[in-house]
Design an enzyme around this catalytic site. Structure first.
Site, PDB file in Angstrom:
ATOM      1  N   HIS A  57      -8.284  12.325   1.053  1.00 10.26           N
ATOM      2  CA  HIS A  57      -8.624  11.079   0.371  1.00 10.26           C
ATOM      3  C   HIS A  57      -9.719  10.342   1.095  1.00 10.26           C
ATOM      4  O   HIS A  57      -9.786   9.116   1.043  1.00 10.26           O
ATOM      5  CB  HIS A  57      -7.403  10.174   0.293  1.00 10.26           C
ATOM      6  CG  HIS A  57      -6.290  10.790  -0.445  1.00 10.26           C
ATOM      7  ND1 HIS A  57      -5.322  11.512   0.167  1.00 10.26           N
ATOM      8  CD2 HIS A  57      -6.023  10.820  -1.755  1.00 10.26           C
ATOM      9  CE1 HIS A  57      -4.484  11.951  -0.744  1.00 10.26           C
ATOM     10  NE2 HIS A  57      -4.888  11.559  -1.910  1.00 10.26           N
TER      11      HIS A  57
ATOM     12  N   SER B  45       1.193   0.429  -3.476  1.00 11.96           N
ATOM     13  CA  SER B  45       1.282  -1.005  -3.750  1.00 11.96           C
ATOM     14  C   SER B  45       1.757  -1.246  -5.178  1.00 11.96           C
ATOM     15  O   SER B  45       2.438  -2.243  -5.430  1.00 11.96           O
ATOM     16  CB  SER B  45      -0.045  -1.706  -3.474  1.00 11.96           C
ATOM     17  OG  SER B  45      -1.070  -1.114  -4.211  1.00 11.96           O
TER      18      SER B  45
ATOM     19  N   GLY C 249      -2.510  -4.140   2.704  1.00 12.36           N
ATOM     20  CA  GLY C 249      -1.453  -4.661   1.842  1.00 12.36           C
ATOM     21  C   GLY C 249      -0.876  -5.972   2.376  1.00 12.36           C
ATOM     22  O   GLY C 249      -0.443  -6.838   1.602  1.00 12.36           O
TER      23      GLY C 249
HETATM   24  N1  LIG Z   1       6.491   2.416   3.324  1.00 12.42           N
HETATM   25  C1  LIG Z   1       5.862   1.281   3.030  1.00 12.42           C
HETATM   26  N2  LIG Z   1       6.553   0.131   2.890  1.00 12.42           N
HETATM   27  C2  LIG Z   1       5.923  -1.023   2.577  1.00 12.42           C
HETATM   28  N3  LIG Z   1       4.593  -1.104   2.412  1.00 12.42           N
HETATM   29  C3  LIG Z   1       3.860   0.014   2.546  1.00 12.42           C
HETATM   30  C4  LIG Z   1       4.430   1.256   2.856  1.00 12.42           C
HETATM   31  N4  LIG Z   1       3.441   2.194   2.925  1.00 12.42           N
HETATM   32  C5  LIG Z   1       2.300   1.516   2.659  1.00 12.42           C
HETATM   33  N5  LIG Z   1       2.547   0.226   2.427  1.00 12.42           N
HETATM   34  C6  LIG Z   1       1.614  -0.845   2.065  1.00 12.42           C
HETATM   35  O1  LIG Z   1       0.801  -0.354   1.013  1.00 12.42           O
HETATM   36  C7  LIG Z   1      -0.538  -0.688   1.309  1.00 12.42           C
HETATM   37  C8  LIG Z   1      -1.455   0.312   0.657  1.00 12.42           C
HETATM   38  O2  LIG Z   1      -1.317   0.211  -0.720  1.00 12.42           O
HETATM   39  P1  LIG Z   1      -2.136   1.211  -1.640  1.00 12.42           P
HETATM   40  O3  LIG Z   1      -3.578   0.951  -1.485  1.00 12.42           O
HETATM   41  O4  LIG Z   1      -1.545   1.199  -2.977  1.00 12.42           O
HETATM   42  O5  LIG Z   1      -1.754   2.531  -0.884  1.00 12.42           O
HETATM   43  P2  LIG Z   1      -1.967   4.040  -1.179  1.00 12.42           P
HETATM   44  O6  LIG Z   1      -3.407   4.183  -1.529  1.00 12.42           O
HETATM   45  O7  LIG Z   1      -1.551   4.665   0.102  1.00 12.42           O
HETATM   46  O8  LIG Z   1      -1.033   4.342  -2.301  1.00 12.42           O
HETATM   47  C9  LIG Z   1      -0.625  -0.659   2.800  1.00 12.42           C
HETATM   48  O9  LIG Z   1      -1.690  -1.443   3.248  1.00 12.42           O
HETATM   49  C10 LIG Z   1       0.724  -1.218   3.207  1.00 12.42           C
HETATM   50  O10 LIG Z   1       0.722  -2.619   3.279  1.00 12.42           O
HETATM   51  O1  LIG Z   2      -3.572   9.332  -3.055  1.00 14.58           O
HETATM   52  C1  LIG Z   2      -2.731   9.892  -3.680  1.00 14.58           C
HETATM   53  C2  LIG Z   2      -1.363   9.430  -3.768  1.00 14.58           C
HETATM   54  O2  LIG Z   2      -0.968   8.678  -2.683  1.00 14.58           O
HETATM   55  P1  LIG Z   2      -0.873   7.087  -2.712  1.00 14.58           P
HETATM   56  O3  LIG Z   2       0.072   6.813  -1.589  1.00 14.58           O
HETATM   57  O4  LIG Z   2      -0.396   6.659  -4.050  1.00 14.58           O
HETATM   58  O5  LIG Z   2      -2.279   6.609  -2.489  1.00 14.58           O
HETATM   59  C3  LIG Z   2      -3.010  11.031  -4.495  1.00 14.58           C
HETATM   60  O6  LIG Z   2      -4.362  11.213  -4.629  1.00 14.58           O
HETATM   61  C4  LIG Z   2      -2.362  12.295  -4.002  1.00 14.58           C
HETATM   62  O7  LIG Z   2      -1.283  12.452  -4.819  1.00 14.58           O
END
Ligand SMILES: Nc1ncnc2c1ncn2[C@@H]1O[C@H](COP(=O)(O)OP(=O)(O)O)[C@@H](O)[C@H]1O
Ligand SMILES: O=C(COP(=O)(O)O)[C@@H](O)CO
Length: 585
Positions: A217, A444, A557
């Site tokens: 990513h 998120s 986040g």
């Molecule tokens: N296990 C967790 N519990 C609570 N908050 C989390 C956890 N893992 C990640 N986060 C929060 O989610 C934020 C990232 O959100 P998002 O951009 O949607 O993530 P991703 O791209 O990894 O899906 C992080 O900055 C953090 O604050």
């Molecule tokens: O990034 C992916 C999913 O992870 P998130 O934690 O939701 O960012 C995806 O591209 C791989 O499944």
């Protein structure tokens, strides 16, 4: 650079639409992704894979006979939502249960887990399996924490071929577990990808250097070394993989292995072949018998320049499954009869416009404030969208701003709709919660869905939502996020802000402060707590493998949550009468 796009926010949806139009022989579109053009035979377990967009041919390109029965496709680099996954799984289900398979990322784990629960409630036996093959993302003693990269392919294929053979769900899960336990990957990168609409890559590698231990990513590597020759690159990849064999593989000599040399998007096939030539020689010297190698782009990261090597150590059963025929848009092996497309079942759509439950006048009045708050949330996320992406890109995947914008915009729309139809505060929040989680996907998305849902449950549609109820809702939201995500204070996530925010609010309300003042105090503690996350090392989520890089930068986040609490305070000040709803009586 991603050059050809229309609205960046629509990129993933438009790509999926074009993909489905181009591959009608194999797939048909359903809400949330695609399923095979042919119906899943009655009594066959359906394997539904999924993940974010930006990794083609993962995940939609791997749908077809011998491989997945369906794929749920999320936004760019964000997991699909539970609702999307459920919809794809229902369309793919052949009556014998569903195995949901995905890479081990926080967002995927949350959404696929929730989808399995919803499928169970629908009467469908659903299980989950997260692929965790990337050696760079955690040590062998923490291998369950590893992220999923190109090992997705052999693990998905093993399970899907087992399903195709007619194995029962328990056995398909067993095969997935065995393939997962015997699959390891490691990669290197030379430049990061540039997301649609962005003007710079998610990371750069200095001239004449390479990043070691890539993510898919645009996460930076975990180390950096001088740029190698192709042979040196091959040696690094092979040596790393041979250093950590599965528990029941005593040594490489005499073993048989499936080999995947994967290009991340901008490495030419010819370059891959030059590297593969040496990979094959080195594995041969180590005494490993290579079975049906795959060299090409199988799990990509837009235009990232990188390459990874995956080995699946085969036993008799896994070898048969790896060699079994498959026919998908992007992966074909052996021969299968020409498929006979059928219209399939109409996709399982949710009731698009469920009736709004009756609400008291007090609650409907409060719903206007809830809507104003959600409008302020969407506006503040929109203002800070680039800043949030930048913070997330330091050690994560740079999509936090995009995901929060999709979620908060959808929540605002759903709230406005429910409010216009006379919903109470609880229902307005519940509809906003579903819209946020469904549209945003990602970590998120799931967590903000839970936050709004908890608040909605606490406020309900009957009583006037006084300060005590609001504080109780926020306390429950804090508990729900910890329950779902498993993070605690100090792990460098939004929990570091949510917990002090909830505690300060509850204490101030218990002291008799009006909601506006109590919220003000809690928002200040949230801002301080968000800033303090800069000094922490991440122990959860995407940023974890890059702990050191994230030092000095707050958690994305945590920061967005603090901004949101402050924006909501602005609404409470403008509508202070909501502090004392009973004054109207
Ligand atoms: N296990 C967790 N519990 C609570 N908050 C989390 C956890 N893992 C990640 N986060 C929060 O989610 C934020 C990232 O959100 P998002 O951009 O949607 O993530 P991703 O791209 O990894 O899906 C992080 O900055 C953090 O604050
Ligand atoms: O990034 C992916 C999913 O992870 P998130 O934690 O939701 O960012 C995806 O591209 C791989 O499944």
């Amino acid at each position: 650079m991603t050059r050809l796009f229309n609205d960046p926010a629509a990129f993933a949806d438009e790509a999926l639409e074009g993909f489905a139009a181009a591959h009608r022989r194999w797939v048909r579109p359903v809400t949330g992704g695609v399923v095979r053009a042919t119906r899943t035979p009655a009594g066959q377990v359906a394997v539904v894979i999924g993940g974010g967009s930006g990794h083609y041919p993962a995940f939609s390109g791997l749908v077809g006979r011998g491989l997945a029965h369906g794929a749920a496709v999320g936004n760019v680099f964000a997991s699909p939502s539970a609702q999307q996954i459920r919809s794809v799984a229902r369309a793919a289900h052949g009556g014998a249960g569903v195995l949901l398979m995905y890479g081990n990322y926080a967002g995927d784990v949350l959404h696929f887990g929730q989808a399995a629960e919803r499928l169970a409630a629908d009467g469908i036996d659903a299980r989950t399996f997260a692929v965790a093959d990337d050696m760079a993302s955690a040590g062998p003693d923490e291998s369950a924490e590893r992220r999923g990269i190109a090992g997705d392919l052999p693990v998905f294929k093993a399970a899907a071929a087992a399903a195709e053979q007619g194995l029962a769900l328990d056995d398909v899960v067993r095969v997935a577990e065995r393939a997962g336990a015997r699959t390891r990957s490691f990669g290197i990168a030379f430049s990061g990808c540039t997301l649609p609409g962005a003007d710079h890559p998610l990371f750069t590698v200095p001239e004449a250097r390479m990043a070691v231990g890539l993510g898919i990513h645009g996460e930076p590597g975990i180390g950096e070394e001088p740029l190698p020759t192709a042979d040196e690159a091959a040696r690094l990849l092979v040596d790393t993989l041979l250093k950590e064999l599965p528990e029941d593989v005593p040594g490489p000599r005499g073993q048989r292995a499936a080999v995947v040399l994967n290009g991340l998007g901008a490495v030419k096939y010819e370059e891959l072949f030059v590297v593969y030539r040496k990979v094959a020689a080195l594995l041969g010297e180590a005494g490993v018998e290579i079975v049906d190698p795959e060299v090409g782009e199988l799990v990509t990261s837009f235009d990232m320049a990188g390459v990874s090597l995956t080995l699946t150590w085969l036993d008799e059963e896994l070898e048969e499954l790896w060699r079994a025929p498959a026919d998908t848009p992007a992966f074909r092996k052996g021969t299968l009869d020409a498929p006979v497309p059928d219209a399939g079942e109409p996709s399982a759509e949710e009731d698009a416009d469920p009736a709004v439950p009756p609400a008291s006048e007090d609650s409907r009045h409060a719903a206007a404030t809830v809507l104003a708050a959600l409008e302020a949330v969407a506006a503040t996320v929109d203002t800070h969208v680039e800043e949030l992406g930048r913070i997330d890109a330091v050690a994560g995947d740079g999509d936090h701003g995009i995901g929060m914008r999709r979620g908060s915009t959808a929540a605002r729309g759903a709230a406005a709709d429910a409010h216009a139809r006379g919903a109470g505060a609880g229902t307005v929040l519940a509809r906003a919660a579903d819209a946020w989680a469904d549209r945003a996907g990602g970590t998120s998305g799931a967590l903000w869905g839970a936050i709004l849902r908890s608040l909605g449950t606490a406020l309900g549609d009957r009583e006037a939502p006084d300060a005590g109820r609001v504080a109780a809702g926020v306390t429950e939201a804090s508990a729900a996020v910890r329950r779902l995500g498993g993070a605690e204070v100090g792990d460098k996530t939004m929990v570091d802000v949510l917990v002090p925010f909830a505690e300060t609010l509850a204490a101030a309300v218990a002291d008799g402060q009006a909601l506006t003042d109590a919220w003000d105090r809690a928002a200040t503690s949230a801002t301080e707590a968000a800033a303090a996350t800069a000094a922490l090392l991440p122990r959860k989520g995407r940023a974890r493998p890059h702990a050191e890089k994230s030092l000095g930068t707050p958690d994305a986040g945590a920061h967005s949550l603090a901004l949101i609490t402050r924006a909501v305070h602005g609404v409470l000040i403008r509508r202070p009468h909501e502090d004392h709803p009973h004054d109207h009586h």
